[in-house]
Design an enzyme around this catalytic site. Sequence first.
Site, PDB file in Angstrom:
ATOM      1  N   HIS A 163     -60.307  11.674 -43.870  1.00  0.00           N
ATOM      2  CA  HIS A 163     -58.916  11.319 -44.228  1.00  0.00           C
ATOM      3  C   HIS A 163     -58.030  12.562 -44.320  1.00  0.00           C
ATOM      4  O   HIS A 163     -57.040  12.558 -45.040  1.00  0.00           O
ATOM      5  CB  HIS A 163     -58.865  10.540 -45.543  1.00  0.00           C
ATOM      6  CG  HIS A 163     -59.862   9.427 -45.642  1.00  0.00           C
ATOM      7  ND1 HIS A 163     -59.583   8.128 -45.277  1.00  0.00           N
ATOM      8  CD2 HIS A 163     -61.169   9.429 -46.023  1.00  0.00           C
ATOM      9  CE1 HIS A 163     -60.653   7.376 -45.452  1.00  0.00           C
ATOM     10  NE2 HIS A 163     -61.642   8.136 -45.891  1.00  0.00           N
ATOM     11  N   SER A 284     -39.777  31.635 -30.743  1.00  0.00           N
ATOM     12  CA  SER A 284     -38.579  30.814 -30.860  1.00  0.00           C
ATOM     13  C   SER A 284     -37.378  31.694 -30.555  1.00  0.00           C
ATOM     14  O   SER A 284     -37.370  32.873 -30.904  1.00  0.00           O
ATOM     15  CB  SER A 284     -38.484  30.256 -32.278  1.00  0.00           C
ATOM     16  OG  SER A 284     -37.144  29.944 -32.587  1.00  0.00           O
ATOM     17  N   LYS A 290     -41.438  33.083 -35.614  1.00  0.00           N
ATOM     18  CA  LYS A 290     -42.290  32.020 -35.079  1.00  0.00           C
ATOM     19  C   LYS A 290     -43.284  32.468 -34.015  1.00  0.00           C
ATOM     20  O   LYS A 290     -42.971  33.294 -33.157  1.00  0.00           O
ATOM     21  CB  LYS A 290     -41.409  30.926 -34.467  1.00  0.00           C
ATOM     22  CG  LYS A 290     -40.569  30.204 -35.490  1.00  0.00           C
ATOM     23  CD  LYS A 290     -41.355  29.142 -36.204  1.00  0.00           C
ATOM     24  CE  LYS A 290     -41.452  27.968 -35.293  1.00  0.00           C
ATOM     25  NZ  LYS A 290     -41.775  26.740 -35.950  1.00  0.00           N
ATOM     26  N   GLU A 297     -50.262  22.252 -27.859  1.00  0.00           N
ATOM     27  CA  GLU A 297     -49.256  21.188 -27.960  1.00  0.00           C
ATOM     28  C   GLU A 297     -49.028  20.517 -26.609  1.00  0.00           C
ATOM     29  O   GLU A 297     -48.921  19.297 -26.503  1.00  0.00           O
ATOM     30  CB  GLU A 297     -47.923  21.754 -28.460  1.00  0.00           C
ATOM     31  CG  GLU A 297     -47.937  22.155 -29.919  1.00  0.00           C
ATOM     32  CD  GLU A 297     -46.635  22.825 -30.309  1.00  0.00           C
ATOM     33  OE1 GLU A 297     -45.670  22.113 -30.595  1.00  0.00           O
ATOM     34  OE2 GLU A 297     -46.575  24.067 -30.296  1.00  0.00           O
TER      35      GLU A 297
END
Length: 464
Positions: A163, A284, A290, A297
Amino acid sequence: MTDQNKTSEKPWGGRFSEPTDAFVERFTASVGFDQRLYHHDITGSIAHATMLAKVGVLTGEERDQIIDGLNAVKADIEAGRFQWSVSLEDVHMNVEARLTDRIGITGKKLHTGRSRNDQVATDIRLYLRDEIDVIAEELVRLQQGLLDLAEREADTIMPGFTHLQTAQPVTFGHHLMAWFEMLMRDAERLQDCRKRVNVMPLGAAALAGTTYPIDRAFTAELLGFERPTENSLDSVSDRDFAIEFCSFAALLMTHLSRFSEELVLWTSAQFDFIDLPDRFCTGSSIMPQKKNPDVPELVRGKTGRVNGHLVSLLTLMKSQPLAYNKDNQEDKEPLFDTIDTIKGCLKAYADMVPAIRAKADSMREAAKRGFSTATDLADYLVKKGVPFRDAHEIVGKAVAFGVAERRDLADMTLAELQQFSDVIGPDVFDVLTLEGSVQARDHLGGTAPAQVRAAVQRARARLG
Ligand code: ARG
């Protein structure tokens, strides 16, 4: 690409009295995407011509002329000297027309005893078989990278989750070996699919077979097929093998997507479990701090199109009457994009996995934070004679105390622990440590470092 529109140029123009509508010509053409089959189309044609000469339909001289001509056409294509023509519809008619331009009338004999229907089915199978072999190798490269990393990280402790809540400590190597198992099933599925790709439809002709005395077993042998297909109607209409391949691919992507999700989570400041090298990440344009895990992704994102292609092919086939229908031309783009996409994703992963760096301290801290050895304390009590349900209750109380005190079980004193049960002795600390916990799960398939090392050894043997 030229766009001539004359009835005379069409190999099937005989019964037509007006040229094809210009839009219809473009609408029905596949040469824009099926030209990638040229190599396998020519290989299939060379085998067909060789067989026709063996059974006496072509002379030896005609066969040699055709083979030389086809090799010259291939060289033209590879040298960029080939003008693909939309009015010649597809790769098959483009190649054949160019052959006849080069060698004259003999070129027109190549299509004896076959049809584009069995030709295209053969070409896709030959092409897919080669791509499967490339994909299988890339899959092994990724698996080997996982094994090396798992071996290196066999002792590294991280929290295991259910979970997405801290459950029990596991070793990072054990977690990586779970990924390996998923890929092993993918590799097996791919080889199973290859068996059904590797049969030869050529000889089915348009749908019913041909009146020439063809030798299908001979052609199959020349092309390295396991055997010729059994039924001519099925031969030209079957695309199960493409669906099976896309189903393998969808499951592979589903696995890669799950790995990706974990890598994305683990590189976040909140988890901070691993580091990906800069060359697999991007920044970024506005936030200077970043470092984004773009490769995982994007792999996760590309799963959508591969799953979509599987559904496209299933839907393409679901209402087709026997035998060949033009619908089947729509099999190529989903199949080709599936192949390109999974090759790209596998390459990215095979290159990236060996470069994953585990942040062992951070993993360890996280494993300590979530009372991950609570089950070990319950098992300890059971071994001292407490029934499991009571042990569960006792440990639950100890955890509640730890939550209030903001302290892990291993950080409590013996006296504190004994408040919850008087069977607890000083040996409890052996099971409350993270090392004690993972080492105790020392059986086939368990997370103990020794078991991870043994699993890696067995896995290496399985890869061969
Ligand atoms: N371009 C066609 C395809 O990809 C080749 C077969 C065409 N056959 C036909 N009878 N129109 O399916």
